[in-house]
Structures are given as C-alpha cells and as structure tokens.
Design an enzyme around this catalytic site. Structure first.
Site, PDB file in Angstrom:
ATOM      1  CE  LYS A 697      -3.990   0.081   2.208  1.00 15.53           C
ATOM      2  NZ  LYS A 697      -5.162   0.084   3.108  1.00 15.53           N
ATOM      3  N   GLY A 766      14.822   1.288  -3.489  1.00 18.33           N
ATOM      4  CA  GLY A 766      14.032   2.715  -3.124  1.00 18.33           C
ATOM      5  C   GLY A 766      13.064   2.503  -4.647  1.00 18.33           C
ATOM      6  N   GLY A 768       9.988   5.277  -4.918  1.00 16.84           N
ATOM      7  CA  GLY A 768       9.110   6.410  -4.782  1.00 16.84           C
ATOM      8  C   GLY A 768       9.794   7.411  -5.982  1.00 16.84           C
ATOM      9  CD  GLU A 769      14.548  10.092  -4.776  1.00 19.86           C
ATOM     10  OE1 GLU A 769      14.707  11.206  -4.955  1.00 19.86           O
ATOM     11  OE2 GLU A 769      15.180   9.078  -4.453  1.00 19.86           O
TER      12      GLU A 769
END
Length: 807
Positions: A697, A766, A768-769
């Site tokens: 989520k 990671g 998000g980026e």
C-alpha cells in the site's frame, strides 16, 4: 558479516557490511507481515491531529520570529533600522548576526554548515534578519515594516540562464553525485551512424514545495540547544548545526517526530534553524520561526534549470552505437551541487561510444539542490523523449526499440546488474495499458474536439545504501495481549513515506509479534543515527539497522533457550524450534578440537553474550518435550525484564561490483483540445521493480506520488525569476502550479516481483523516485503522438502547441 567488530560495542550489536549477497530472514519467519498492504500505524494520530509537527510544538514563554529577506539580487547590506518598528505592538527585538546567519540551505548528507554570512547579498529573498515578537502576527508585521538600506549591485547580477550559458564552467566532480565519462569516440560515432537524433532539451527550475513549510522551534537548556525542526536527515543536520554554532555533540539535539514532506528541500538545515537558535540564545526564551510559503520558495532550495543535449547514433535496426548526454545546470556562486541528469544514462541502454559531460553556470538565484529524483527526474525527460524520436524515425515500436538496446551488463563500468527487470516492467505495463492497440501514427485519432495520443518511457533510479544504526528492545509489558512489546529506536525520519509502518512490519516479522506490540521511536538525534529520508535509501538503510538489531535479539534469545539462530522461530509471542541446526565452519572447527577456534569463540561469547560454538543444554528449556515457550516468560528472566541489542549496516563491495538500480516503465494517454491546445492526461500506468516490497500500500502510494510529480513536470511546474531584478514571480501555490485533483487521472501501478540479495539483508530498493523518472517523458511522447508536435522546452504548455496543431 564482520563479527569481530561487535567486540567493542557496549550493547550486543549485529554489524553487516554488504560485501556479498546475503539471504533474508523474511523467507523463514512465521508471520508474513512484510509486504502486506497494512494501514499506516500513525494514520489515526495524523487524522486526529495528535501527530505534532515542528510548528505545532509549544513551549512555555515561547516567542515567534519571522525572517526578513533581501529585496535585491546582489549587493551589500549597509544598515538595518530597528527603530523603524517602534510603535508596532508586541515586537520584542530585531535579531541580526551577519556572521553566523545562513546564506542558504545545506545539501543532503553534508556534515559542515552551509555558507554563513549575510552581509553580502547573493539572491533576492536571502534571509538577513529575524523580527521576534510575542505573536506571529506581530512578527510578520514587523518583518514587513523593517527598513533595510543596501548597496544595490543587481545590475551586475547573473539573472538570465540563457545569456549565462556562454559562461559555463567545469563542475567539481569530487563534490557531485555523478561524474563526467567518455568511452570510445562519441563524436565520430555520431558522424558514422546510419540514423541520428541530436537535440537540446530545456527544463526549468522547480520548487520542492512540501506541504509543511520549513519550521524550527529552538530553545536552550543551559548550554544545550534543542531544535524541534523539520528535517529529513537528522544525523547530518545535527553536525551542520554543530559546525554553524561551534557546539559539540552533547550540546545539540534535533527532534522531528513527524515531517510533512520534504522532496529534498529539507535534506540539510535551512536558514530558519540557525536564526531561531541565535534568537533563542539572545532572548533567553524559546523562539519559533516558521517560513511563509513565499519564503520556502524564495530561500530554501530549487531544482536547477538545465540545458541538455542528447545525441543518439544507431544503425537501421535501431541498435545504439553512440550516446551523448551533455548538461549545463545552475547554482549560486561558490556552490558545488550540479543536477546529475545522466545518472541513468550511464547504464540504461547499450552503446560502445558514450559521453556524459557536466557544466554549470553561476546564478544569483536561490540555491539549487536535490529535488525528488535529482538527476533522473529531468534527465530522463531528455533521454526518453530522444528515444521516442529515434523510434519514430526508424518506425520501430518504442518498447521494441528499448528491448533491442537492452545491455547485458552496465556498459559504462563493465559490471553486472544486481537485478534488472526493465523488460518485464515494459511488458507488464504494456499489457495492462493496452499498448498493442495504440495508433502509432501521430495525429490520427480525433474524438470530438480532442486529439488522443499515447506514449511511454522507461524509468530507472540508482539504488544506494547508507550507514545506519538502530536499537531494538524486547520488554515485558502486561498491557499487551501477549505480555511483551518491542521498542525500536533510530533517528530515522518519516516524511510521509511510511517509515513508522514499514519498520514496524520488519520488527514484527522478525520478533514474531503482532504489529500493535511494536513501539517505533523515530526522529530524535538522541536515538541511534540512521541514514535519514532521502535518495530513495531511507527504508533500505535505516530498515536494515532495524532488521539487524532484531536479528541480534533472535540470536540472543536462541542462546538463552538452547537453540541456534537457524532453528529458532518466533511466532505470535512464542519461541519454537524449527528444523535442525547445521554446523557452521567455526562450530565444526570447535568440535574437531582446533585450539584457535576455542580462543576466538570464547572471546566472542564473553563480549557478545552469544555462544557461537554451540548451544549448551538448558535445563529450563527443553524443546524435545515442549513445543514452545512464551516469549514474555523468557524475557522476564533477564535483568529488568528486558533485552536490548543494536544493528548496524554499511555499504560494501556490492555497491561497486554490481550496478544496483530500480527499473520501471510509464505509459500515458493524453487528450489535446484541437482548438485551444489544452492538454489533459487521461490515464497512466506504471510498472516498477524495486526488490522486495515492504508494504504494497505505501509503495503503491509512493508510485502514485511519483507519477503525479511527472504530470507536474511535463505540463505546469516552473519557477519563474524576473530577469531584471531576480525576484521570484510565482512564489506561492496560486501561481506556482502543481497538479491538483482535476489534473490527475486514474493511475494504475504494477509492482513487478523482484528479489535482490546484493542490496541489503531485506533485499529491498527505493521506489518512489523511480516512478517519477520517465513519467514526464511518457506524457510528452503521448502529446507528440496526439498532435505530431515535439516540444523541447518544458513544461509543455498550450502556447507551445497552439500554432503547430494539425488542421
């Protein structure tokens, strides 16, 4: 695993240097909370207003400060007239410190203070003083009324990026996050290529614009400075404060329990932090300085504007032989940061002739620094639009073109990828999006008054690991259903990304506890230092510290009950035996009677509390006759009814031996109005591979945010400085446009399954980026497909289409 390093630790400590691939305990834990899309553990606190941010902390006798910014772009402060505030009620003092006030913010991970000294002005809005009052309203009125006299040299300022391009100079590669690189003969390779694309792309400055403005509440406890502050990386920010004010480690504490976004603007300290500290010392009372929205945009940090040249040479089958990526970015005079646009260009596609080259120009504008996905967010706009143009020239499907240029290993370093799922991301994304049904011919689909087009772009974002540390404690707690709880401590921050939640999942799985039996303490430099939030390394780095601390607890518990680390199972508050223990090399040596092994094992046992040579039979814990023992009862046998351990992670050889990156693909459909040129994004699909996912989520939410960033970058975001006086023209969210609900369509996110043992003990990366990278290019390519117009100057606004629209 560097076991001997633990000998000097005051607490039993598990240390790991990533020198080789490692297995993860998540594959063997009884519970499987890691990966589950559980709700944020701090969600109820946030929606009920109980999660306090820096500006919401209130201390007795607190005063309020408002920064005063320069109204010239270049020059000198000649005088500041405090008497100009006489008659304004509740004004306490105008505080100035020309020597120690910060000229600008600091970059992430730096341990030294940013530039100090504000008598000389380098940009419009540079903080030069702070007005302190009994109320915020009075301080704001005073800051507006304060009279400042300048020696104005704005006519000598560098304010026009285009005009300054001829003054571009070499960058300081040692202080940057990317390096120039040349392989083969790129210029000749481009000349010899059968098919070429050679274009300049321009991207504007952008504002990070986190929802929570920068704020610091400073107070002194004797000689100790405590800052409630909005920062992403507390450990390094603490060192910056120490350096700025000449304080030692014991004299500074930073607290940031909750941070309302940062996107890179809060990686280092900003001017309000030191101003608040100096004002609080001067007045002998706490001082809160909260930046206004205009000040956040004028005096913290921006993404640099860029001019990028992308040149690609390929054969008639689309196989790339030559790839050139030259960039000029901008920053304040004397600053080393440059926008690392080609970070992924190094390894994304094949090509024996390659060049990456960086230059920069000095500008009298607010500091350039990291903004979410620094480098790739704008660098992949240029690269992926050029790839789409190459596909058009060759009449090759853009997905197929990228498939043909898939490198077997990193072409810039000749090293293997730890994992690389770009093709899988493109295939899964294309299938979900319905890419095979697209109209490849530009300007061929008109629905009513709207031209419809589709586009795609690859995504890539390098993966890094930073040193991080955490402490884990198991303690008896009768208020919990299982009679025990875990307390996890690290100075890692949660900037809205879900740190509280994902670290709770990690601890819960490894310690065999429900999620509500884990107490997560974050955001305080009194806790073990972590990487902080930024660079897409926060969850991997700080999370690995948590993981290792919990692993150390498991080993200590195994020793306590006569089991081994590989056959202890913690399950819902119970300790169980699972399987049989396999002798390690050290244990085999001990068993065979080698004296050196005895000495080493005995020393390790004495210093860490673990019997590494084999577990002695326990009279109290007999797993041959008892299925399990209650974890609370075992912990109750320890002093103070608790057990504590630490974990430490640091990067190692894996970071150099293998190229580590997250990959993905963005697909977009747009509509362009045939009369007005208005652009609407109708739908987007993103498929991303980022190792093991801690929480589906929160990871999906991060991808949503990245894709929305891409919409803003493609269509609307740009900081506009007045080229005459350096004033920031659109310094609020009314004029600096970011995507709102009406701009964001249905976003579909696919998390492509992946496991990467080279990254960290959790096998995560990671994400998000990664989702930002390529998102804007996918939209730009869709616009070209819709109306047949390529735009090289971003953002793509309707005026850049209007006069070239199809009939």
């Amino acid at each position: 695993m560097a076991l001997l390093e633990s000998i000097t630790q005051s607490e039993p400590t598990k240390k790991l240097t990533m020198d080789e691939p490692v297995e993860t305990l998540f594959s063997t834990t009884a519970s499987k909370l890691v990966g589950k899309p559980i709700n944020r553990v701090d969600g109820s606190l946030k929606v009920s207003g109980q999660a306090k941010y820096s500006a919401e902390i209130h201390l007795d006798n607190q005063a309020y400060g408002v920064l005063v910014g320069a109204t010239i772009a270049k020059g000198q402060v000649e005088s500041i007239d405090s008497d100009s505030l006489k008659g304004i009620p509740n004004i306490i003092k105008v505080v100035t410190d020309p020597e120690h006030f910060l000229r600008n913010s600091q970059q992430g991970t730096k341990t030294k203070a940013p530039k100090q000294g504000v008598s000389e002005i380098f940009y419009h809005g540079q903080p030069i003083a702070v007005v302190v009052a009994e109320t915020f309203e009075a301080a704001r009125e005073g800051a507006k009324a304060l009279k400042v006299t300048y020696k104005d040299e704005t006519d000598q300022a560098a304010l026009n990026f285009t005009q300054e391009l001829s003054n571009a100079h070499a960058v300081d590669e040692k202080k940057g996050s990317d390096k120039n690189n040349v392989q083969g003969d790129p210029d000749q390779g481009l000349t010899d290529a059968a098919v070429t694309v050679d274009r300049f792309y321009h991207t504007p400055s952008q504002s990070n614009s986190p929802m929570e403005p920068h704020a610091t509440l400073a107070h002194w406890e004797g000689d100790k400075l405590v800052l409630y502050t909005s920062n992403q990386m507390l450990a390094s920010c603490k060192q910056q404060v120490m350096d700025a004010l000449d304080l030692n480690e014991d004299q500074v504490q930073l607290i940031a329990h909750y941070v309302g976004g940062g996107f890179g603007s809060k990686l280092g300290i900003a001017p309000e932090s030191i101003a608040a500290a100096i004002a609080a010392k001067d007045l002998g009372r706490p001082v809160l300085i909260t930046m206004t929205r205009s000040q956040v945009m004028e005096a913290t940090v921006r993404r640099s504007n860029t001019r990028q040249r992308i040149a690609i040479g390929a054969n008639n089958d689309g196989v790339i032989d030559t790839l050139i990526h030259d960039t000029i970015s901008s920053n304040l005079p004397g600053e080393a940061f440059f926008e690392p646009t080609a970070l992924s260009t190094h390894h994304l596609y094949r090509g024996k002739n390659r060049r990456v080259n960086y230059e920069m120009v000095d500008m009298n504008q607010v500091l350039s620094g990291s903004m979410r996905a620094p480098g790739e967010a704008v660098g992949m706009i240029a690269l992926e639009c050029a790839m789409d143009e190459l596909a058009t020239q060759l009449e090759i499907d853009p997905v197929e073109l990228r498939r043909r240029n898939e490198p077997e290993q990193d072409p810039s370093k000749d090293i293997p990828f730890s994992t690389r799922q770009l093709i899988a991301c493109m295939e899964q994304g294309a299938e979900h999006f319905g890419w095979s049904e697209r109209n490849a011919k530009p300007a061929s689909q008109l629905e009513g008054d709207w031209w419809i087009g589709t586009g795609m772009a690859a995504a890539a974002r390098g993966n890094q690991l930073q040193p991080s540390e955490a402490r884990a404690t198991l303690q008896v707690d009768e208020s919990k259903a299982l009679g025990i709880k875990a307390v996890i401590e690290t100075d890692m921050t949660d900037i809205g990304t879900g740190s509280y939640t994902v670290f709770s999942q990690v601890a819960a799985d490894l310690l065999g506890l429900p999620i509500d039996h884990v107490e997560m303490k974050l955001g305080d430099t009194a806790l073990p230092p972590a990487s902080g939030s930024g660079g897409s390394w926060g969850a991997a780095s700080a999370g690995s510290g948590v993981y290792l601390a919990c692993e150390q607890l498991r080993e200590m518990l195994a020793e306590k009950v006569g089991l081994y680390p590989d056959n202890i199972q913690l399950d819902n508050g119970q300790i169980k035996k699972t399987g049989e223990h396999a002798l390690t090399a050290m244990e085999a040596a001990k068993k065979s009677g080698q004296s050196f092994a005895d000495s080493t094992i005995d020393k390790l046992s004495q210093t860490t509390g673990l019997s590494l040579s084999g577990q002695s039979a326990s009279q109290k814990y007999d797993f041959d006759n008892t299925e399990s023992y209650t974890l609370a009862d075992v912990v109750a046998d320890y002093d103070e009814q608790k057990i504590t351990a630490k974990g430490q992670i640091k990067p190692g050889k894996n970071g150099k031996s293998h190229r580590q990156a997250s990959f993905g693909a963005n697909f977009a459909e747009v509509a362009v109005h045939k009369v007005t040129g208005e652009i609407r994004v109708r739908r987007m699909t993103g498929a991303f591979a980022a190792g093991r996912i801690l929480n589906h989520k929160t990871a999906t939410s991060q991808c949503y945010g990245g894709m929305v960033f891409g919409i803003g970058s493609a269509l609307m975001e740009q900081v506009i400085h007045d080229k005459r006086d350096g004033r920031l023209c659109n310094h609020d969210l009314a004029e600096y446009h970011v995507p709102v609900n009406a701009d964001v369509p249905q976003l579909d996110v696919i998390l492509v399954e992946e496991d990467d043992p080279y990254t960290n003990p959790m096998h995560i990366k990671g994400i998000g980026e990664t989702a930002i990278s390529g998102a804007a290019a996918a939209i730009a390519n869709a616009i070209y497909n819709a109306v047949g117009v390529r735009v090289y100057d971003f953002p793509i606004t309707l005026d850049k289409l209007l006069y070239e629209m199809p009939e």
